[in-house]
Design a protein around this motif. Sequence first.
Motif, mmCIF file in Angstrom:
data_model
loop_
_atom_site.group_PDB
_atom_site.id
_atom_site.type_symbol
_atom_site.label_atom_id
_atom_site.label_comp_id
_atom_site.label_asym_id
_atom_site.label_seq_id
_atom_site.Cartn_x
_atom_site.Cartn_y
_atom_site.Cartn_z
ATOM 1 N N LYS A 197 -5.630 8.069 -3.154
ATOM 2 C CA LYS A 197 -5.672 8.493 -1.551
ATOM 3 C C LYS A 197 -6.844 8.191 -1.048
ATOM 4 N N MET A 223 0.847 -1.248 0.011
ATOM 5 C CA MET A 223 0.043 -0.071 0.026
ATOM 6 C C MET A 223 0.893 1.417 0.124
ATOM 7 N N TYR A 277 -6.695 4.500 -0.310
ATOM 8 C CA TYR A 277 -5.640 4.281 0.607
ATOM 9 C C TYR A 277 -6.288 4.740 2.090
ATOM 10 N N PHE A 294 -3.763 1.546 -4.630
ATOM 11 C CA PHE A 294 -3.682 2.396 -3.272
ATOM 12 C C PHE A 294 -2.966 3.758 -4.045
ATOM 13 N N PHE A 328 1.164 4.340 -2.982
ATOM 14 C CA PHE A 328 0.696 5.486 -2.380
ATOM 15 C C PHE A 328 1.797 6.733 -2.806
#
Length: 275
Positions: free
Chosen positions: A103, A81, A106, A100, A85
């Motif tokens: 945002k 993750m 996430y 992911f 991100f």
Amino acid sequence: MIGGKNMDEYTLYLDESKTGNYNTITKMQEDPLFVIAGIIVKNSYHDTILSEQINSLKCSIWNRCDNDLLFKEHILHELEMSRAFTHKTKQLKFEYNKVFKNKHIYNYTYDMMSNIIENADIVIIGAGVMEKELQLMHLRQELNDELSICMNIIIENYYHFLCAVDGIGTICYESMPENQNAKIQKRYQIIRNTGTMFYPAKAINKRVKGIEFKNKLDNIIGLQVADFIPNAIGRHILNKVYNNKQRNVYYPIIESKLYDGSIGKIERFGIKKIP
């Protein structure tokens, strides 16, 4: 079965994390902290309610219905993750984790994982070693390795928990390189043979029935939940904060689940920091 009585069966799912404070001048990690931690959960609860909740979360993340078995087989992994991100997609092991990068997805995942942990019938235990502090206090060349030190404390506290609930249990550790697995297995075997500081081997062996090492790809729900625990604990101990809007599970939620030995001592029975 102890004394002819059928007992509830539990599993302690464990993962590990290593973190430190990054010195922007020296470009090095300082104050290294090694943490092993995870969740204790009754097997019957793990295989039903907890598994259903995590599988439902997976279906929400990848926007598929609950009956889509393919997406239930995706693995929730905090490092993956983070890589997605922070746009390190070339380091991803699985393409499906590119989701992911978004945002909202996430943050949603962390919010939901925090909510699941908060409301789940689980207990958290672990141990952390401040490496430099420990080496300053003891003869460095004679020290046990950090894996052995943590596992000694964790098994002791797991036994304490199993006594409190009158249950029996096993340990499931996320598999690492064979040499590291071997260190943990060796420590476990020593405890089986000689006991710990407070408990004799005979007593521990009545409650703690074994340890196994499972690959992340085995898609074990307990290990996927445990994956989110050590990093959050380590960052809290070091008072680290993210500066790029990264996340971890809310520490107050983790703290509320720490085992306290039934006497309010989470610093002893929940997360033991060494030294």
